[in-house]
Design an enzyme around this catalytic site. Sequence first.
Site, mmCIF file in Angstrom:
data_model
loop_
_atom_site.group_PDB
_atom_site.id
_atom_site.type_symbol
_atom_site.label_atom_id
_atom_site.label_comp_id
_atom_site.label_asym_id
_atom_site.label_seq_id
_atom_site.Cartn_x
_atom_site.Cartn_y
_atom_site.Cartn_z
ATOM 1 N N PRO A 120 -1.085 -1.328 -1.051
ATOM 2 C CA PRO A 120 -0.492 -0.033 -0.688
ATOM 3 C C PRO A 120 0.977 -0.182 -0.333
ATOM 4 O O PRO A 120 1.477 -1.289 -0.112
ATOM 5 C CB PRO A 120 -1.323 0.403 0.521
ATOM 6 C CG PRO A 120 -1.915 -0.848 1.062
ATOM 7 C CD PRO A 120 -2.107 -1.764 -0.092
ATOM 8 N N PRO A 121 1.713 0.946 -0.251
ATOM 9 C CA PRO A 121 3.138 0.880 0.101
ATOM 10 C C PRO A 121 3.339 0.361 1.517
ATOM 11 O O PRO A 121 2.523 0.575 2.418
ATOM 12 C CB PRO A 121 3.593 2.338 -0.028
ATOM 13 C CG PRO A 121 2.562 3.016 -0.869
ATOM 14 C CD PRO A 121 1.280 2.309 -0.584
ATOM 15 N N GLY A 122 4.470 -0.316 1.707
ATOM 16 C CA GLY A 122 4.857 -0.733 3.038
ATOM 17 C C GLY A 122 4.281 -2.040 3.521
ATOM 18 O O GLY A 122 4.449 -2.391 4.694
ATOM 19 N N GLY A 159 5.080 -5.028 2.152
ATOM 20 C CA GLY A 159 6.052 -6.104 1.953
ATOM 21 C C GLY A 159 6.027 -6.751 0.593
ATOM 22 O O GLY A 159 6.442 -7.905 0.463
ATOM 23 N N LYS A 160 5.571 -6.041 -0.433
ATOM 24 C CA LYS A 160 5.496 -6.649 -1.760
ATOM 25 C C LYS A 160 6.894 -6.949 -2.313
ATOM 26 O O LYS A 160 7.145 -8.041 -2.817
ATOM 27 C CB LYS A 160 4.742 -5.702 -2.714
ATOM 28 C CG LYS A 160 3.327 -5.387 -2.296
ATOM 29 C CD LYS A 160 2.600 -4.565 -3.327
ATOM 30 C CE LYS A 160 3.234 -3.205 -3.554
ATOM 31 N NZ LYS A 160 3.222 -2.354 -2.353
ATOM 32 N N SER A 170 -17.946 5.104 -4.764
ATOM 33 C CA SER A 170 -18.200 4.484 -3.462
ATOM 34 C C SER A 170 -18.725 5.469 -2.432
ATOM 35 O O SER A 170 -18.838 5.125 -1.263
ATOM 36 C CB SER A 170 -16.917 3.830 -2.925
ATOM 37 O OG SER A 170 -15.929 4.804 -2.692
ATOM 38 N N LYS A 187 -10.975 -0.909 3.048
ATOM 39 C CA LYS A 187 -11.866 0.060 3.692
ATOM 40 C C LYS A 187 -12.214 -0.366 5.117
ATOM 41 O O LYS A 187 -12.273 0.479 6.026
ATOM 42 C CB LYS A 187 -13.131 0.226 2.852
ATOM 43 C CG LYS A 187 -12.869 0.895 1.502
ATOM 44 C CD LYS A 187 -14.116 0.975 0.662
ATOM 45 C CE LYS A 187 -13.842 1.660 -0.672
ATOM 46 N NZ LYS A 187 -15.040 1.739 -1.525
#
Length: 774
Positions: A346-348, A350-351, A666, A709
């Site tokens: 997900p965003p944020g 640190g990729k 799911s 999750k």
Amino acid sequence: MDKLPVLFVSDAVVLPGMVVPIELDEAAQAAIDAARAGSESRLLVAPRLGDRYATYGAVATIERVGRFRGGEPAAVLRAVGRAKIGSGVTGPGAALWVEVEPATETTTEHAKELAEEYKRLVVAVLQRREAWPVIDQVNRLTEPSEIADTAGYAPYLDDEAKRELLETPDVEERLEKVIAWAKDHIAESEVSDKIAEDVREGMEKTQREFLLRQQLAAIRKELGEGEPEGSDDYRARVEAADLPEAVREAALREVDKLERGSEQNPETAWIRTWLDTVLELPWGVVTEDSTDVTAAREVLDADHHGLEEVKDRIVEYLAVRARRAERGLQVIGGRGSGAVVLLAGPPGVGKTSLGESVARSLGRKFVRVALGGVRDEAEIRGHRRTYVGALPGRIVRAIKEAGSMNPVVLLDEVDKVGSDYRGDPAAALLEVLDPAQNHTFRDHYLELDLDLSDVLFIATANVVEQIPSALLDRMELVTIDGYTEDDKVAIARDFLLPRQLERAAVTPAEVTVSDDALRELAANYTREAGVRQLERLLAKALRKAATRLATGTEHVEVDLDNLKDLVGRPRFTPESAERTSVPGVATGLAVTGLGGDVLFIEASAADGQTGLNITGQLGDVMKESAQIALSFVRSHAAELGVDPAVLDRSLHVHVPAGAVPKDGPSAGITMVTALTSLATGRPVRSEVGMTGEVSLSGRVLPIGGLKQKLLAAQRAGLTEVFVPQRNEPDLDEVPEDVKQALKINLVSDVRDVVRGALAAATGNATTKSSVAAA
């Protein structure tokens, strides 16, 4: 009527007043002989165009019979009038005889006016050709009919037009036609002359500029001056450059074209641009990797908290290269030696910043290539260089920007690459990211093999499912699922807070932030997998603190007491207890592009026609899950302690946040639990969350994104979760503090979920018994 021998000619149209030579073949000789024998040396000359014979011909007299210079027999004929051809008759000799009716011509005042106008046009045409003797002859003509028939000599009229004139006995009509044709010809001639003049002037200008340039070059040579800036000797530059042999040969071929061409050649500009691009690429430049594994790990640990799997992967890559270098094996280049890593999460989390740290730990140059929203395949492979404004692709431009052939190239947002009529950029990336192919990557602009095998490609993505399977197969997937609350507090303390203190121009002595405040921000002010929003809140608090310092306050402490004054009220509060306080509501776990999240599924029943209504902007998979869940509950009503009559009503399953599209395999067990809770009147325990798909027989099927999750469950304040038994191996990736904070139940049958998730039966329950075996 007169009777005359007729001579049909197929290569000319003879009009009255014309004097023409005729080659005498067998038929022509017979007509001449017949005319000289029996018709006062007169005959009828008529055109034959294709398979059709004319209806009018020209009555001609024989002026002379002799031979051409080549010896061929010939006769000179003078046309004296036109006549209409009648039926055939017999006559002496072998010639064809016909009856002819001479055409009558009347001269009117209008015809004279038309004749004068046509004469002026003819004179204008002849003046352009400077045919002065012919002009005098035309000026001596006075009869309108004779003036009209002079069109027989006009070179701009074809035989069909001349035949039309021959078959037009009316003088006025004939004059109107030739006037129109003459005006058209004059207009065309004026345009042609204008074009010819422009071409001549352009050629003269080019020749003049060429002469001046030669003189300028000679003057510069005498003065000892070099060429102006930008006009360097490309041949010398190519020969002096450190280029691979194939590249050198291609560049020299282009230099040959450049030297043979002129400055006005449109190819000159793009040949120069291509040569500049080739010479600016760092063909022989390679940076030396740092082989100190311990130092590289220290760099990664100093820049990022956690992310052990990614750090291990980079350290492994370094260790292998160091051992190959020690044993004298090939390290730089070579087929399949490159590494392609995909950081998904997900965003944020640190990729992108992790790519910079990898380059720093390796000692390589770093280049970022943003792929979000790219839809043109030429952005990857480059444009054909014959197009106006052609450029190499982003990969070649990245190598050029890095200044070395082995940089770290970060392909950011690879899952957001689109496709349309301009091509599929994701398909173009297949060659770039395949270690078995990218040693001979060919850009459309360069048209040269570029070795990308020693480039370390790091791709980032938010949603792996949006990446084409063929492209995903080329990359090594490393998932970054998000941070726990303790991780966020540590990151905020060690990384985010120092950076924001510097940006706000305050010191730690002026502003202090307590760990309790950081934990409160991470727990109740943000609900994200990464730390981007947490950093924004820290920046907001420090800006407020800086304002207080500017108004006279000596020290500001950010703690739980004044956190609300600095950043506002908490944005998230635990809501599971409130949402699940009534029967028919269950808490599920889901994965979105922003990380893991909780998902409440509500079920209700009303009197009316039996059926199932599903709302919440759900995809096909979740709609099928709802149908399967209802079918299972109905077919196993006795086991679940459900009165079947309760389900024979109008049922409604809703997933709130209807504006957000939701889909994925799911939510099956969550829907079964919600429907069972509705039918039994027993609410779902508020501290319980669940994830897993269900089959018609009640088997709990495995799901993806378990780590995300479970992180979401912890952030939402849940303490117990139900997950599929077959996902047990995925628990190895879950942080220990998360596993300690949650009671994780591994289930293979949905009946176990229902037993454990529903609250104990009360006296107000609508069913006669509890859950089956419970």
